[in-house]
Motif scaffolding. Structure first.
Motif, PDB file in Angstrom:
ATOM      1  N   LEU A 123       0.838  -1.205   0.000  1.00 37.26           N
ATOM      2  CA  LEU A 123       0.000   0.000   0.000  1.00 37.26           C
ATOM      3  C   LEU A 123       0.870   1.251   0.000  1.00 37.26           C
ATOM      4  O   LEU A 123       0.637   2.186  -0.787  1.00 37.26           O
ATOM      5  CB  LEU A 123      -0.918  -0.004   1.219  1.00 37.26           C
ATOM      6  N   LEU A 124       1.879   1.309   0.856  1.00 43.28           N
ATOM      7  CA  LEU A 124       2.730   2.486   0.940  1.00 43.28           C
ATOM      8  C   LEU A 124       3.512   2.701  -0.358  1.00 43.28           C
ATOM      9  O   LEU A 124       3.725   3.842  -0.773  1.00 43.28           O
ATOM     10  CB  LEU A 124       3.701   2.346   2.122  1.00 43.28           C
ATOM     11  N   LYS A 125       3.930   1.621  -0.988  1.00 47.12           N
ATOM     12  CA  LYS A 125       4.644   1.738  -2.268  1.00 47.12           C
ATOM     13  C   LYS A 125       3.736   2.341  -3.333  1.00 47.12           C
ATOM     14  O   LYS A 125       4.133   3.261  -4.071  1.00 47.12           O
ATOM     15  CB  LYS A 125       5.149   0.373  -2.708  1.00 47.12           C
ATOM     16  N   GLU A 126       2.497   1.840  -3.440  1.00 44.54           N
ATOM     17  CA  GLU A 126       1.574   2.346  -4.453  1.00 44.54           C
ATOM     18  C   GLU A 126       1.158   3.783  -4.162  1.00 44.54           C
ATOM     19  O   GLU A 126       1.113   4.621  -5.068  1.00 44.54           O
ATOM     20  CB  GLU A 126       0.331   1.447  -4.512  1.00 44.54           C
ATOM     21  N   VAL A 127       0.862   4.079  -2.898  1.00 44.70           N
ATOM     22  CA  VAL A 127       0.455   5.443  -2.525  1.00 44.70           C
ATOM     23  C   VAL A 127       1.582   6.426  -2.792  1.00 44.70           C
ATOM     24  O   VAL A 127       1.349   7.550  -3.247  1.00 44.70           O
ATOM     25  CB  VAL A 127       0.015   5.487  -1.043  1.00 44.70           C
ATOM     26  N   ASN A 128       2.818   6.010  -2.523  1.00 45.16           N
ATOM     27  CA  ASN A 128       3.965   6.872  -2.804  1.00 45.16           C
ATOM     28  C   ASN A 128       4.037   7.237  -4.277  1.00 45.16           C
ATOM     29  O   ASN A 128       4.246   8.404  -4.639  1.00 45.16           O
ATOM     30  CB  ASN A 128       5.254   6.164  -2.373  1.00 45.16           C
ATOM     31  N   PHE A 129       3.842   6.248  -5.144  1.00 43.96           N
ATOM     32  CA  PHE A 129       3.917   6.530  -6.578  1.00 43.96           C
ATOM     33  C   PHE A 129       2.777   7.430  -7.031  1.00 43.96           C
ATOM     34  O   PHE A 129       3.007   8.453  -7.675  1.00 43.96           O
ATOM     35  CB  PHE A 129       3.895   5.230  -7.380  1.00 43.96           C
ATOM     36  N   TYR A 130       1.534   7.064  -6.704  1.00 42.28           N
ATOM     37  CA  TYR A 130       0.388   7.817  -7.210  1.00 42.28           C
ATOM     38  C   TYR A 130       0.324   9.225  -6.619  1.00 42.28           C
ATOM     39  O   TYR A 130       0.057  10.193  -7.344  1.00 42.28           O
ATOM     40  CB  TYR A 130      -0.910   7.061  -6.922  1.00 42.28           C
ATOM     41  N   SER A 131       0.581   9.353  -5.320  1.00 37.44           N
ATOM     42  CA  SER A 131       0.567  10.692  -4.727  1.00 37.44           C
ATOM     43  C   SER A 131       1.692  11.538  -5.314  1.00 37.44           C
ATOM     44  O   SER A 131       1.522  12.748  -5.518  1.00 37.44           O
ATOM     45  CB  SER A 131       0.706  10.608  -3.204  1.00 37.44           C
ATOM     46  N   GLY A 132       2.838  10.905  -5.625  1.00 39.29           N
ATOM     47  CA  GLY A 132       3.951  11.651  -6.202  1.00 39.29           C
ATOM     48  C   GLY A 132       3.596  12.271  -7.535  1.00 39.29           C
ATOM     49  O   GLY A 132       3.790  13.478  -7.741  1.00 39.29           O
ATOM     50  N   ILE A 133       3.063  11.481  -8.443  1.00 43.04           N
ATOM     51  CA  ILE A 133       2.768  12.027  -9.778  1.00 43.04           C
ATOM     52  C   ILE A 133       1.565  12.967  -9.739  1.00 43.04           C
ATOM     53  O   ILE A 133       1.521  13.961 -10.472  1.00 43.04           O
ATOM     54  CB  ILE A 133       2.556  10.890 -10.806  1.00 43.04           C
TER      55      ILE A 133
END
Length: 359
Positions: A123-133
């Motif tokens: 979850l943290l990996k995916e949230v990091n990517f999507y929130s980043g872009i």
């Protein structure tokens, strides 16, 4: 017909003859090797090297993003809309960095942490990517409005930016939900345990759906927004010869470029894998193993991104350096003589009545 004396015949006679000149031919196409189950091939990289890389990224990200958050939170006066987005960007990278020791351990021993932790770190990996872009897309829109349209609604936007950031976190969580729902610890009989999606009999079909939808809304669309906004922003800056603002925009352009360099290869490989699994391109053992190895390599590059933004701010962002020096001088850690006369403890300062100079 001559009778065969089977009593004088033994099974060893099958293997006594010379079969070197014997050939077996059929009219079947040569697809049998790729029709059989593929033998997985891992990326040829030492586990120790991976652990060292993850450890360095973890330490740099922990230190760098903590300093970024400290400088922005310390500079309450003159904090711009872009600063708030950068604060959330650092927060996302910091949360992801906390999972790196777990990913490093899984590279050595397999996934030994159970299903609950598998869901959390995924979850943290995916949230990091999507929130980043998504945050970078919002920064691009903010710069586009401030420079191309010279909007004067900065006061209103400063109040709205909090709700925009909350919306970004909520959307990132929604885009990451499929991973959380279907990921679990899997224990194959002949290999190390893994943290992977398990969707029952429809795994292949649902994996395609759950890849295409998040990639469309969480990667392709924000990327198009950034290209549109930064294209017109750069054209306006060059046309108006706004040199100071153009120099300030270098930090943002560098952040976007590094993000794309780190994450675009992974998503291109993921897209290729999706096309292969949907049979748009041929599915062969050689191609499948090549894609699996490329995914392993590019995900390391994606993980590396979490520590790079603070380095960009340090070497390119003048306001960040000034803000950090002011904090250190206030605590007596460096001499106040090192401070520039016009320094402010913030990432952004007012460049004009309508725009702000970021970072």
């Amino acid at each position: 017909m001559e009778d065969v004396n089977w009593e004088d015949f033994s099974i060893e006679d099958f293997f006594d003859g010379d079969f070197s000149n014997y050939s077996y031919g059929t009219d079947l196409p040569h697809i049998l090797p790729d029709s059989a189950p593929c033998r997985p091939e891992s990326l040829e990289i030492s586990k120790c090297i991976l652990v060292v890389i993850y450890a360095l990224v973890f330490l740099l990200s922990l230190l760098g993003n903590s300093l970024v958050m400290l400088v922005i939170l310390y500079s309450r006066v003159g904090r711009s809309v872009t600063d708030v987005y950068v604060l959330n960007l650092a927060m996302a990278d910091l949360l992801f960095a906390l999972t790196l020791p777990i990913w490093a351990a899984s590279k050595v021993n397999g996934w030994i942490f159970g299903t609950a932790l598998c869901k959390l770190v995924s979850l943290l990996k995916e949230v990091n990517f999507y929130s980043g872009i998504l945050l970078l897309a919002c920064i691009s829109v903010d710069r586009y409005l401030a420079i191309v349209h010279a909007t004067r609604a900065l006061t209103q936007k400063r109040h709205l930016v909090k709700f925009v950031c909350l919306g970004i976190w909520a959307l990132s969580l929604c885009l990451s939900l499929p991973i959380v729902i279907f990921r679990r610890a899997i224990y194959p009989p002949s290999s190390s345990p893994v943290c992977y999606e398990d969707m029952g009999n429809s795994t292949a079909k649902w994996r395609m759906v759950l890849r295409i939808l998040p990639q469309t809304f969480g990667f392709v669309l924000p990327l198009l927004v950034m290209l549109f906004c930064y294209g017109f922003t750069l054209r306006t800056l060059l046309k108006a010869h706004m040199g100071q603002k153009h120099r300030a925009m270098r930090v943002i352009f560098a952040v976007v470029l590094v993000f794309l360099l780190c994450w675009l290869p992974y998503h291109l490989v993921l897209l290729t894998d999706t096309l292969m699994r949907t049979h748009v391109i041929a599915d062969t053992c050689k191609r499948r193993n090549a894609i699996d190895q490329a995914l392993e390599a590019t995900i390391i590059l994606g993980f590396l991104h979490s520590c790079l933004n603070p380095i960009i701010y340090t070497f390119i962002g003048q306001k960040f350096r000034h803000g950090l020096l002011k904090i250190l001088a206030t605590r007596g850690l460096v001499s106040k003589e090192l401070l520039p006369k016009d320094s402010r403890p913030s990432f952004a300062s007012s460049a004009s009545g309508n725009t702000s100079t970021p970072l």
